[in-house]
Design an enzyme around this catalytic site. Structure first.
Site, PDB file in Angstrom:
ATOM      1  N   HIS A  15       2.944   6.887  -6.874  1.00 58.22           N
ATOM      2  CA  HIS A  15       2.076   8.019  -7.235  1.00 58.22           C
ATOM      3  C   HIS A  15       2.875   9.334  -7.213  1.00 58.22           C
ATOM      4  CE1 HIS A  15      -2.509   9.095  -6.879  1.00 58.22           C
ATOM      5  NE2 HIS A  15      -1.945   9.718  -7.876  1.00 58.22           N
ATOM      6  N   HIS A  42       1.834   4.622  -2.833  1.00 55.80           N
ATOM      7  CA  HIS A  42       1.852   6.088  -2.693  1.00 55.80           C
ATOM      8  C   HIS A  42       3.172   6.663  -3.213  1.00 55.80           C
ATOM      9  CE1 HIS A  42      -1.916   6.317  -0.636  1.00 55.80           C
ATOM     10  NE2 HIS A  42      -1.505   5.783   0.497  1.00 55.80           N
ATOM     11  N   HIS A  49       0.829  -1.208   0.000  1.00 54.77           N
ATOM     12  CA  HIS A  49       0.000   0.000   0.000  1.00 54.77           C
ATOM     13  C   HIS A  49       0.870   1.269   0.000  1.00 54.77           C
ATOM     14  CE1 HIS A  49      -3.599   2.376   1.492  1.00 54.77           C
ATOM     15  NE2 HIS A  49      -2.597   3.175   1.826  1.00 54.77           N
ATOM     16  N   GLU A  50       1.768   1.356   0.965  1.00 54.27           N
ATOM     17  CA  GLU A  50       2.583   2.572   1.091  1.00 54.27           C
ATOM     18  C   GLU A  50       3.469   2.791  -0.121  1.00 54.27           C
ATOM     19  OE1 GLU A  50       1.877   4.745   3.135  1.00 54.27           O
ATOM     20  OE2 GLU A  50       0.648   3.521   4.459  1.00 54.27           O
TER      21      GLU A  50
HETATM   22 ZN   LIG Z   1      -2.624   5.198   2.236  1.00 55.50          ZN
END
Ligand SMILES: [Zn+2]
Length: 709
Positions: free
Chosen positions: A504, A501, A497-498
């Protein structure tokens, strides 16, 4: 939510980006890094690493310089006459200034969360406060506003990202009340300042709230012995002192205590923390928020908050939550029946229990996991040694997004075990950015898992593109003398998940700081990372790296993963209805509480919790201890909203020839989601990625809900 970044409540949109535009490259650049930087020049871009302040004086000087440079830039914009305004010296100049300010805020924010030096952390905290107080005033610089307005009034024929920069910036001014007559505007500004103080008080009251409960050993039957043996818990021969304000204590009891009265006591105590101080405060905050919103021309605070987000208004968000609530009812009924059967079997006798209460569900969900699914999450750790997980994840992300990561020596390390990687395009070799990894806990360090942007992408005034730099700040279990760091499955999911980011942030190509990287609407920003969590549940993905650290030929037995999935789905309606209860309570309070009915705040909050999730314990005030009502303020719904988009997006990979390894879809994700950021309407980006209109069905299926009506 796991992701955080530095931001200021009302200025978040203005300060979304960050970066250094004129930093000196560090003297001790390792050759690999120097090569990378040279290569960037060939692609007309710049890679700079942040130069971190190392003394409290340097921090103070940086802030003073940032503010002075910011004021000078504001003065330049403000001094433009109506005939001298152009796009570059107004809107772009403001974006440049906000970008530089946010850069300082990001870097110092990272020092605040990661420095090994307590004095530096403290100086950084002060610096951030000073910077945010100063930046609130940017909104209210009338001269700057008029220069921008003068240029907007020329009706320039700009398109795409340029046009969006004008539209979004003018919307910020509208939202700050700059179009109002000056006395009304001053009133709004005053209310906002008052609000900030009350909100800070509310959150501090939560941090300070504490209570102690004493139990006998018999009352704590079922609670793990090694927990009870921890220092400070046993306070007498047959007396154990537990604190409902310590999450770990709370969960140990509500997850494990066999005695219902014990669970109920613990939960009741937690639901009354900060009650006396925070209920009156919350009433004031809701009224002030309502006043700010209505004076700015909105129906209520929730409409104000949702306007720049995907939902656009509170009605859309509330309808969405209610559809989910209804869709989950049949599954919820089935789950409750299963909990109830367990409770009857356990308590038995003629006096059969009739209901499952709020203090029951975690305990019976845990029982179900242990008995029906025989899941022992701890057992799985042996398959997830830290380095294998990291390397495996890197291989997957490099493959699907067409990237190459290379480890280089960091010229400056804020902690010894800090690692630095460069990211390039695998095909063209174009340098795209860098990321740091600060992965293990230590005293005084940020204690969750998050991605911190440090320098964000932006087109610089000289026409070169500033490539981004960010850091993962995590707290994985440290390696032991006899074994490596072993991750839980949950932690594997978190790192997927991290790192999403980080992608992104790094893969952005947005021209303006306010649109680059993760500066997308807050009810979307979690979606790409929530989508990537699916990778951690896929046997094919896991088999590429997960293996017993003592014998790498041993993969995760398929049955264990299947059990884990089944166990997750078994209580999903209960878990999700609780999320919906928080979200609906948050939106309802922010649409229905006005100055005339503040006394309804607590009854209304309790009624929604009871209606959507489990009835709250009698005479309690859960909302007084729910900090998200302040932090998210009418935005908690974004978690579920983004989850629905994430499930929809995941199907694009799932239906592709190579599934979660598909390069074509990965490239589409990179082009349509990551690289555009907020430079175009996010709805367009999502549809371009999906190749079709959005659908809620994949999400309903995942959580076991019925088709929405
Ligand atoms: Zn998050």
């Amino acid at each position: 939510m796991r992701w955080t970044k530095i931001g200021f409540p009302f200025l978040a949109a203005l300060l979304a980006g960050c970066g250094t535009m004129n930093q000196n490259p560090s003297a001790a650049v390792a050759p690999a890094l120097a090569d990378f930087q040279t290569r960037a020049a060939k692609f007309h871009s710049v890679v700079t690493l942040p130069v971190f302040e190392t003394t409290t004086n340097e921090i103070a000087a940086t802030v003073a310089n940032t503010i002075a440079a910011g004021n000078a830039a504001l003065n330049r914009i403000g001094a433009l006459g109506p005939n001298n305004v152009d796009f570059r010296n107004t809107f772009v100049a403001l974006d440049d200034l906000n970008y530089k300010t946010a850069c300082t805020a990001n870097r110092i924010g990272l020092i605040q969360q990661t420095s090994t030096n307590a004095a530096l952390r403290e100086a950084a905290t002060e610096a951030i406060k000073r910077l945010s107080e100063w930046s609130v005033g940017i909104d209210y610089r009338e001269d700057v506003y008029y220069s921008l307005k003068n240029f907007a009034a020329t009706q320039p024929t700009l398109e795409g990202e340029d046009k969006k920069l004008i539209d979004d910036t003018m919307r910020d001014y509208w939202r700050a009340g700059m179009y109002l007559p000056s006395d009304q505007r001053d009133a709004v500004e005053k209310l906002r300042k008052e609000l900030t103080t009350l909100e800070t008080d509310y959150e501090e009251n939560i941090v300070k709230a504490h209570a102690e409960l004493k139990f006998t050993k018999a009352e704590l039957a079922g609670v793990p012995e090694d927990f009870l043996a921890q220092k400070g818990i046993q306070t007498d021969a047959d007396e154990y002192t537990l604190k409902p304000n310590i999450t770990f204590h709370y969960l140990m009891v509500v997850d494990n205590a066999k005695v219902e009265a014990t669970r109920k006591r613990m939960m009741t105590a937690q639901c009354n923390l900060a009650r006396e101080v925070n209920i009156p405060l919350l009433q004031k905050i809701l009224v002030l928020r309502d006043r700010v919103a209505t004076q700015l021309g909105y129906h209520n605070f929730a409409d104000y908050v949702t306007e720049p987000r995907m939902t656009k208004n509170s009605r859309t968000a509330i309808d969405f939550l209610n559809r989910l609530k209804t869709g989950l009812q049949p599954k919820l009924d089935a789950e409750l029946k299963e909990f109830h059967d367990l409770k009857v079997a356990e308590q038995g006798g003629e006096d059969k229990p009739t209901k499952i209460y709020a203090w029951d569900w975690r305990y019976y969900a845990n029982e179900l996991r242990k008995t029906k699914y025989s899941v022992d999450a701890e057992e799985l750790r042996v398959y997830f040694p830290y380095q294998r997980v990291l390397d495996g994840m890197f291989t997957i992300y490099q493959r699907i997004f067409g990237l190459k990561f290379e480890r280089v020596a960091p010229p400056y390390q804020w902690v010894d075990d800090l690692h630095l990687y460069t990211v390039s395009d695998a095909q063209t070799g174009e340098p795209l950015g860098c990321f740091y990894l600060d992965m293990f806990p230590r005293d005084g360090k940020y204690n969750h898992f998050a991605m911190f942007p440090i320098i964000e992408g932006k087109l610089l005034p000289d026409g070169k593109y500033q490539r981004p730099v960010c850091s993962l700040v995590c707290n994985f279990p440290p390696p032991q003398p006899d074994k490596p760091s072993l991750l839980s499955h949950d932690e594997v999911e978190t790192v997927f998940h991290e790192f999403g980011h980080a992608m992104h942030t790094i893969l952005t190509r947005a021209k303006y700081g306010r649109f680059s990287g993760t500066s997308v609407p807050q009810d979307f920003v979690e979606a790409p990372s929530q989508m990537l969590e699916n990778w951690a549940w896929d046997k094919t993905v896991l088999d590429t790296f997960a293996a017993d650290y003592r014998d790498p030929n041993k993969k995760i037995p398929p049955a264990i993963l299947a059990q884990l999935k089944a166990a997750r789905l078994a209580t999903e309606a209960t878990r999700y209805r609780r999320q919906l209860a928080f979200a609906l309570m948050d939106l309802t309070l922010h649409t229905q509480i006005h100055a005339t009915n503040v006394a309804d705040t607590l009854p209304l909050a309790n009624q929604i919790m009871s209606d959507v999730s489990f009835p709250v314990p009698p005479d309690t005030a859960f909302v007084a201890y729910f900090g998200h009502i302040i932090g998210y303020g009418a935005g908690y719904y974004g978690y579920a909203w983004a989850d629905a988009i994430a499930a929809d997006m995941a199907t694009v990979f799932e239906k592709s020839p190579d599934g979660y390894f598909d390069k074509t879809i990965g490239r589409r994700m990179r082009n349509e989601i990551y690289s555009v950021g907020d430079s175009r309407d996010i709805n367009i980006s999502i549809e371009k990625f999906l190749g079709r209109p959005r659908s809620i069905e994949p999400f309903l299926q995942r959580i076991g809900a019925e088709a929405a009506k």
